[in-house]
Scaffold this active site. Structure first.
Site, PDB file in Angstrom:
ATOM      1  N   CYS A  67     -19.786  32.893  39.081  1.00 31.24           N
ATOM      2  CA  CYS A  67     -20.921  33.666  38.581  1.00 31.24           C
ATOM      3  C   CYS A  67     -20.560  34.094  37.164  1.00 31.24           C
ATOM      4  O   CYS A  67     -19.608  33.565  36.583  1.00 31.24           O
ATOM      5  CB  CYS A  67     -21.299  34.817  39.513  1.00 31.24           C
ATOM      6  N   THR A  69     -19.238  36.907  35.872  1.00 25.24           N
ATOM      7  CA  THR A  69     -17.897  37.517  35.782  1.00 25.24           C
ATOM      8  C   THR A  69     -16.962  37.069  36.896  1.00 25.24           C
ATOM      9  O   THR A  69     -15.758  37.315  36.815  1.00 25.24           O
ATOM     10  CB  THR A  69     -18.011  39.046  35.906  1.00 25.24           C
ATOM     11  N   HIS A 100       0.758  34.515  47.082  1.00 26.35           N
ATOM     12  CA  HIS A 100       0.908  35.867  47.630  1.00 26.35           C
ATOM     13  C   HIS A 100      -0.206  36.250  48.603  1.00 26.35           C
ATOM     14  O   HIS A 100       0.055  36.917  49.598  1.00 26.35           O
ATOM     15  CB  HIS A 100       0.907  36.907  46.496  1.00 26.35           C
TER      16      HIS A 100
END
Ligand code: RB5
Length: 151
Positions: A67, A69, A100
């Site tokens: 999108c 951002t 992670h």
């Protein structure tokens, strides 16, 4: 076996999604594109939901959601049980999201980073592996929160 890639975007991420679709297809990835399919204004939660459900229901699926951002896609995708969506913007966040967090969806801001930066972030994500051990314990704690709070 290569993962199946689920792609989703809103209008702001549409063009980057199309570039990434072509690039991943050339690399032999199986792709499912849940939309959107034009630059006409639309609402990112609709596509985040569709894409995240596809990822959650597949055995070996990963999602790349775009999108403006990356933020809205990420917030919405994380509402779906089983989704660990991460906002990434470079090689190191792409790598860490896999190593992670064992992310199964990554979200990218098409108005924030360039096509080349997006490719580098995605490449780093796809070519990293979950490291397990202490990260396994932490991801299990995220799943425990989900079990307590989601239907
Ligand atoms: C659309 O203008 C924009 O708000 C959307 O693409 C995204 O950036 C939301 O987080």
């Amino acid at each position: 076996m290569k993962e199946k890639i689920i792609l989703a975007s809103d209008h702001a991420g549409f063009e980057l999604k199309e570039v990434i679709k072509k690039w991943l297809t050339e690399q032999g990835y199986k792709i499912k594109d849940v939309g959107c399919f034009s630059k006409e204004s639309c609402d990112y939660p609709d596509y985040a939901e569709k894409g995240a459900i596809e990822v959650a229901n597949g055995k070996n699926n990963l999602g790349f959601f775009f999108c403006g951002t990356g933020i809205g896609m990420c917030i919405a995708a994380n509402k779906i049980k089983g989704i660990r969506a991460a906002l990434i913007h470079n090689e190191s966040t792409g790598k860490a999201a896999r190593e992670h967090n064992n992310a199964n969806v990554v979200c990218i801001g098409a108005r924030i980073i360039s096509i080349e930066e997006a490719k580098k972030a995605i490449y780093a994500f796809l070519n990293s592996k979950f490291l397990g051990e202490r990260h396994e314990r932490r991801v299990a704690k995220i799943e425990a929160i989900e079990e307590k709070t989601m239907l």
